[in-house]
Write an enzyme that holds these catalytic residues in place. Structure first.
Site, PDB file in Angstrom:
ATOM      1  N   ASP A  86       5.932   6.166  -3.115  1.00 19.77           N
ATOM      2  CA  ASP A  86       5.032   5.217  -2.448  1.00 19.77           C
ATOM      3  C   ASP A  86       4.094   6.052  -1.573  1.00 19.77           C
ATOM      4  O   ASP A  86       4.461   6.460  -0.474  1.00 19.77           O
ATOM      5  CB  ASP A  86       5.844   4.243  -1.599  1.00 19.77           C
ATOM      6  CG  ASP A  86       4.944   3.205  -0.916  1.00 19.77           C
ATOM      7  OD1 ASP A  86       3.816   2.981  -1.385  1.00 19.77           O
ATOM      8  OD2 ASP A  86       5.389   2.634   0.101  1.00 19.77           O
ATOM      9  N   GLU A  94       2.980   3.956  -7.002  1.00 23.01           N
ATOM     10  CA  GLU A  94       2.338   2.670  -6.784  1.00 23.01           C
ATOM     11  C   GLU A  94       0.827   2.791  -6.944  1.00 23.01           C
ATOM     12  O   GLU A  94       0.206   3.741  -6.482  1.00 23.01           O
ATOM     13  CB  GLU A  94       2.662   2.135  -5.380  1.00 23.01           C
ATOM     14  CG  GLU A  94       2.257   0.681  -5.227  1.00 23.01           C
ATOM     15  CD  GLU A  94       2.964   0.002  -4.077  1.00 23.01           C
ATOM     16  OE1 GLU A  94       4.113  -0.422  -4.263  1.00 23.01           O
ATOM     17  OE2 GLU A  94       2.375  -0.111  -2.988  1.00 23.01           O
ATOM     18  N   ASP A  98       8.850   2.472   3.264  1.00 22.11           N
ATOM     19  CA  ASP A  98       8.247   3.121   2.106  1.00 22.11           C
ATOM     20  C   ASP A  98       9.282   3.877   1.269  1.00 22.11           C
ATOM     21  O   ASP A  98       9.031   4.177   0.102  1.00 22.11           O
ATOM     22  CB  ASP A  98       7.036   3.987   2.469  1.00 22.11           C
ATOM     23  CG  ASP A  98       7.343   5.049   3.499  1.00 22.11           C
ATOM     24  OD1 ASP A  98       8.501   5.130   3.943  1.00 22.11           O
ATOM     25  OD2 ASP A  98       6.417   5.798   3.845  1.00 22.11           O
TER      26      ASP A  98
END
Lengths: 182, 182
Positions: B11, B73, B146
């Site tokens: 992330d 992501e 995260d």
């Protein structure tokens, strides 16, 4: 004496990243171009591969031309979030390569580049190109436009270093000879 | 037969990049977490240095944990162009490192991750976190968020590989025994 300045200027883009290597005497005078060109990546390749290609080619340029600094365009305008991310990605690939070789990275906005090269922050692209040709005594127009932009970004760093030299009292007026500047 | 899948989920963020390494049997079953954490960079450092740190740490994670794939992501929402560029830059640093090691990089939107992990693309963050804990049999909440997101992204890649296996006819139903898996 002091070392000559050699700046790798970069105009980052995912499809085409312009580059130009410019060298100058200490204090930023007597600029001449060493190399210029564009790093191209294919749209059909995975994005990660395209970014890795940009980083790898920048690394090769650093090894080949041994710049002392890197200058890059810092563009905070984009049509939309998606294109902003693509520009950010290409710029990051360049910065990863430069910082990975321990080189300082200077960032300039497009208007700062225009101001430094033409004296006017709102100058049209063509005028920037003409001033780049004049300052580097080029006989042909750098093409495509991002090559010219990359040279302009490198010249911006040289202009800044001339200013730094002036402010620190090490200024050498153009044509004054070598002096003892570090 | 087939090799086990080991996915490095990321992330990306400039200040904090969450990571999670998740392993599963061929077909994407029996997921377990191998490692998790966050790569942090200091705001006072030059941006190029922060991005180089992210790329370098990701490279080290790849060498240490030997993932077969990277999942990341792909976020096309941001408050503004400036923050979009920062996210794009952090993601690019990760992709440069992954592609530099020859690993395939899979990108997933936030809603695809939520859909894959919870069955609902609009699930709240807390639900994603709970499903990550359940699927990986974690006894503590991954923190900060995260890290949990990075594990969710890795699990999304495993879910996709299960689907790929089903579609290609190689599916092994969960609990069907070990078969000949390597």
């Amino acid at each position: 004496m002091g070392d000559r300045l050699r700046v790798l200027g970069i105009d980052p883009g995912l499809a085409s990243t312009g580059f130009g290597v410019v060298e100058a005497a200490p204090g930023g005078h007597d600029a001449r171009s060493i190399a210029m060109g564009a790093i191209r990546t294919k749209a059909k390749q995975p994005r990660a591969q395209r970014l890795a290609t940009i980083a790898q080619r920048v690394d090769e340029l650093i090894v080949e031309h041994e710049p002392t600094e890197v200058a890059i365009e810092q563009q905070y305008v984009a049509d939309n979030v998606r294109s902003a991310m693509a520009i950010g990605e290409a710029r990051a690939a360049v910065m990863v390569a430069a910082a990975g070789r321990g080189l300082p990275v200077h960032e300039y906005t497009p208007s700062a580049v225009k101001e430094a090269v033409t004296g006017y922050g709102g100058a049209p692209k063509e005028q920037v190109q003409q001033m780049v040709m004049a300052q580097l005594e080029l006989t042909e127009e750098p093409s495509p436009l991002d090559v010219s932009d990359a040279l302009a970004i490198a010249l911006t760093r040289l202009a800044e270093s001339r200013l730094d030299a002036l402010l620190s009292g090490d200024a050498q007026p153009t044509g004054s000879g070598q002096g003892g500047a570090a």
